[in-house]
Design a protein around this motif. Structure first.
Motif, PDB file in Angstrom:
ATOM      1  N   VAL A 138       0.819  -1.215   0.000  1.00 54.38           N
ATOM      2  CA  VAL A 138       0.000   0.000   0.000  1.00 54.38           C
ATOM      3  C   VAL A 138       0.850   1.261   0.000  1.00 54.38           C
ATOM      4  N   TYR A 139       1.766   1.393   0.954  1.00 57.82           N
ATOM      5  CA  TYR A 139       2.547   2.621   1.023  1.00 57.82           C
ATOM      6  C   TYR A 139       3.386   2.832  -0.227  1.00 57.82           C
ATOM      7  N   LYS A 140       3.953   1.756  -0.746  1.00 57.04           N
ATOM      8  CA  LYS A 140       4.845   1.908  -1.891  1.00 57.04           C
ATOM      9  C   LYS A 140       4.124   2.409  -3.134  1.00 57.04           C
ATOM     10  N   LYS A 141       2.804   2.285  -3.157  1.00 56.20           N
ATOM     11  CA  LYS A 141       2.045   2.775  -4.304  1.00 56.20           C
ATOM     12  C   LYS A 141       1.948   4.300  -4.295  1.00 56.20           C
ATOM     13  N   ASN A 142       2.062   4.897  -3.104  1.00 58.06           N
ATOM     14  CA  ASN A 142       1.841   6.327  -2.971  1.00 58.06           C
ATOM     15  C   ASN A 142       3.081   7.116  -2.570  1.00 58.06           C
ATOM     16  N   LEU A 143       4.090   6.441  -2.074  1.00 55.89           N
ATOM     17  CA  LEU A 143       5.253   7.126  -1.524  1.00 55.89           C
ATOM     18  C   LEU A 143       6.522   6.753  -2.282  1.00 55.89           C
ATOM     19  N   LYS A 144       7.535   7.582  -2.156  1.00 59.08           N
ATOM     20  CA  LYS A 144       8.761   7.440  -2.925  1.00 59.08           C
ATOM     21  C   LYS A 144       9.878   6.846  -2.077  1.00 59.08           C
ATOM     22  N   ASN A 145      10.590   5.882  -2.673  1.00 54.80           N
ATOM     23  CA  ASN A 145      11.778   5.289  -2.044  1.00 54.80           C
ATOM     24  C   ASN A 145      11.496   4.783  -0.625  1.00 54.80           C
ATOM     25  N   VAL A 146      10.497   3.936  -0.516  1.00 46.63           N
ATOM     26  CA  VAL A 146      10.133   3.365   0.781  1.00 46.63           C
ATOM     27  C   VAL A 146      11.169   2.329   1.200  1.00 46.63           C
ATOM     28  N   THR A 147      11.633   2.414   2.432  1.00 48.64           N
ATOM     29  CA  THR A 147      12.529   1.408   3.007  1.00 48.64           C
ATOM     30  C   THR A 147      11.884   0.871   4.279  1.00 48.64           C
ATOM     31  N   ILE A 148      12.074  -0.423   4.552  1.00 46.09           N
ATOM     32  CA  ILE A 148      11.408  -1.058   5.690  1.00 46.09           C
ATOM     33  C   ILE A 148      12.434  -1.850   6.499  1.00 46.09           C
ATOM     34  N   ASN A 149      12.457  -1.627   7.803  1.00 39.69           N
ATOM     35  CA  ASN A 149      13.316  -2.407   8.690  1.00 39.69           C
ATOM     36  C   ASN A 149      12.664  -3.741   9.026  1.00 39.69           C
ATOM     37  N   GLU A 150      13.450  -4.654   9.538  1.00 38.25           N
ATOM     38  CA  GLU A 150      12.916  -5.919  10.017  1.00 38.25           C
ATOM     39  C   GLU A 150      12.003  -5.674  11.220  1.00 38.25           C
ATOM     40  N   PRO A 151      10.911  -6.423  11.336  1.00 38.90           N
ATOM     41  CA  PRO A 151      10.006  -6.238  12.483  1.00 38.90           C
ATOM     42  C   PRO A 151      10.707  -6.490  13.814  1.00 38.90           C
ATOM     43  N   ASP A 152      10.286  -5.741  14.829  1.00 35.83           N
ATOM     44  CA  ASP A 152      10.797  -5.902  16.189  1.00 35.83           C
ATOM     45  C   ASP A 152       9.700  -6.468  17.081  1.00 35.83           C
ATOM     46  N   ASP A 153       9.974  -7.593  17.732  1.00 37.53           N
ATOM     47  CA  ASP A 153       9.062  -8.160  18.721  1.00 37.53           C
ATOM     48  C   ASP A 153       9.321  -7.466  20.043  1.00 37.53           C
ATOM     49  N   LEU A 154       8.350  -6.678  20.528  1.00 40.67           N
ATOM     50  CA  LEU A 154       8.532  -5.916  21.758  1.00 40.67           C
ATOM     51  C   LEU A 154       8.223  -6.737  23.013  1.00 40.67           C
ATOM     52  N   LYS A 155       7.912  -8.012  22.831  1.00 47.05           N
ATOM     53  CA  LYS A 155       7.763  -8.961  23.942  1.00 47.05           C
ATOM     54  C   LYS A 155       6.547  -8.693  24.820  1.00 47.05           C
ATOM     55  N   ASN A 156       5.630  -7.862  24.370  1.00 48.17           N
ATOM     56  CA  ASN A 156       4.416  -7.596  25.147  1.00 48.17           C
ATOM     57  C   ASN A 156       3.181  -7.771  24.281  1.00 48.17           C
ATOM     58  N   GLY A 157       3.317  -8.571  23.214  1.00 46.31           N
ATOM     59  CA  GLY A 157       2.211  -8.779  22.294  1.00 46.31           C
ATOM     60  C   GLY A 157       2.200  -7.801  21.146  1.00 46.31           C
ATOM     61  N   VAL A 158       3.103  -6.810  21.191  1.00 45.37           N
ATOM     62  CA  VAL A 158       3.163  -5.786  20.159  1.00 45.37           C
ATOM     63  C   VAL A 158       4.383  -6.008  19.274  1.00 45.37           C
ATOM     64  N   VAL A 159       4.191  -5.834  17.967  1.00 49.29           N
ATOM     65  CA  VAL A 159       5.293  -5.887  17.005  1.00 49.29           C
ATOM     66  C   VAL A 159       5.413  -4.515  16.354  1.00 49.29           C
ATOM     67  N   ARG A 160       6.636  -4.026  16.258  1.00 49.43           N
ATOM     68  CA  ARG A 160       6.909  -2.721  15.670  1.00 49.43           C
ATOM     69  C   ARG A 160       7.631  -2.892  14.340  1.00 49.43           C
ATOM     70  N   VAL A 161       7.192  -2.130  13.347  1.00 54.95           N
ATOM     71  CA  VAL A 161       7.882  -2.089  12.064  1.00 54.95           C
ATOM     72  C   VAL A 161       8.255  -0.637  11.781  1.00 54.95           C
ATOM     73  N   SER A 162       9.540  -0.361  11.713  1.00 53.80           N
ATOM     74  CA  SER A 162      10.025   0.980  11.418  1.00 53.80           C
ATOM     75  C   SER A 162      10.335   1.082   9.931  1.00 53.80           C
ATOM     76  N   TRP A 163       9.985   2.190   9.344  1.00 51.42           N
ATOM     77  CA  TRP A 163      10.153   2.336   7.903  1.00 51.42           C
ATOM     78  C   TRP A 163      10.343   3.809   7.562  1.00 51.42           C
ATOM     79  N   GLY A 164      10.608   4.106   6.311  1.00 54.96           N
ATOM     80  CA  GLY A 164      10.824   5.484   5.923  1.00 54.96           C
ATOM     81  C   GLY A 164      10.557   5.673   4.445  1.00 54.96           C
ATOM     82  N   TYR A 165      10.515   6.915   4.040  1.00 55.15           N
ATOM     83  CA  TYR A 165      10.338   7.243   2.628  1.00 55.15           C
ATOM     84  C   TYR A 165      10.855   8.650   2.388  1.00 55.15           C
TER      85      TYR A 165
END
Length: 226
Positions: A138-165
């Motif tokens: 979805v994001y790559k269709k609208n944004l330029k030069n999208v980069t995505i980091n590997e997901p981070d397991d925060l160990k509390n049921g939440v997963v974080r994905v850091s990315w940029g464009y």
């Protein structure tokens, strides 16, 4: 594969920077304290080839926090006063987006119920895979030069994905940083995303953490009837 609504994510394309002159309760889930960003895993988009970046994005004001509670009490979150809120919810999905006064920051909340035939399961691998796939599709269709980091397991049921464009403003390339948090509790999927100019990430780290840590979802509250 479950049908995933993309109205929320499409709104992110409005974030074109403006430049300045040269814990669980019985019925709720919370993106609690361990959602804060560690330096090592926070997204840093590679700077563009424009080495003469003698400009700054207009500063984002994020203070005087006030609690917003959804009208059906499906979620609550603490947000800075003065940020504009837009509700584009559907009958089967809650979608609420905030934008600061400069238009340089976007925070979005997306909540929907999982389905039996969904690809999402309550494991860090599945949540990270779904969030990464969503950004890619979805994001790559609208944004330029999208980069995505590997997901981070925060160990509390939440997963974080850091990315940029990269965004453009007045002929300048402006690196942007996005962070998406995803959680599945019982049958309810919750996604919290914030996007800001990369140069303002460090000054706003505490405020961004305050927002996501305050995000609490009522997992038993039904979506409103059409």
């Amino acid at each position: 594969m479950m049908k995933f609504h993309v109205t929320l994510i499409s709104l992110i394309s409005v974030c074109t920077p403006l430049l300045s002159a040269p814990s669980f309760a019985a019925q709720t889930c919370s993106f609690a304290a361990t959602c804060n960003r560690s330096t090592g895993s926070s997204q840093r988009l590679t700077q563009s080839n424009d080495t003469n970046q003698n400009y700054q994005t207009q500063p984002i004001k994020a203070d005087n926090f006030k609690t917003y509670t959804h009208k059906q009490s499906i979620f609550s979150v603490s947000m800075p006063a003065g940020w504009r809120r837009k509700d584009t919810s559907k009958t089967d999905e809650v979608i609420v987006t905030w934008q600061d006064r400069t238009g340089n920051a976007v925070v979005s909340v997306d909540i929907f119920d999982n389905t039996p035939d969904s690809e999402i399961t309550n494991t860090p691998e599945s949540l990270g895979r779904f969030m990464t796939k969503t950004i890619n599709e979805v994001y790559k269709k609208n944004l330029k030069n999208v980069t995505i980091n590997e997901p981070d397991d925060l160990k509390n049921g939440v997963v974080r994905v850091s990315w940029g464009y990269e965004s453009e403003s007045n002929g300048r390339v402006v690196p942007m940083s996005g962070t998406s948090f995803i959680r599945l509790d019982r049958n309810r999927v919750s996604i919290f995303t914030d996007i800001i100019p990369t140069e303002q990430f460090e000054p706003l780290r505490t405020a961004l953490d305050k927002m996501v840590q305050s995000f609490t979802v009522n997992v038993s509250r039904p979506f409103p009837k059409p």
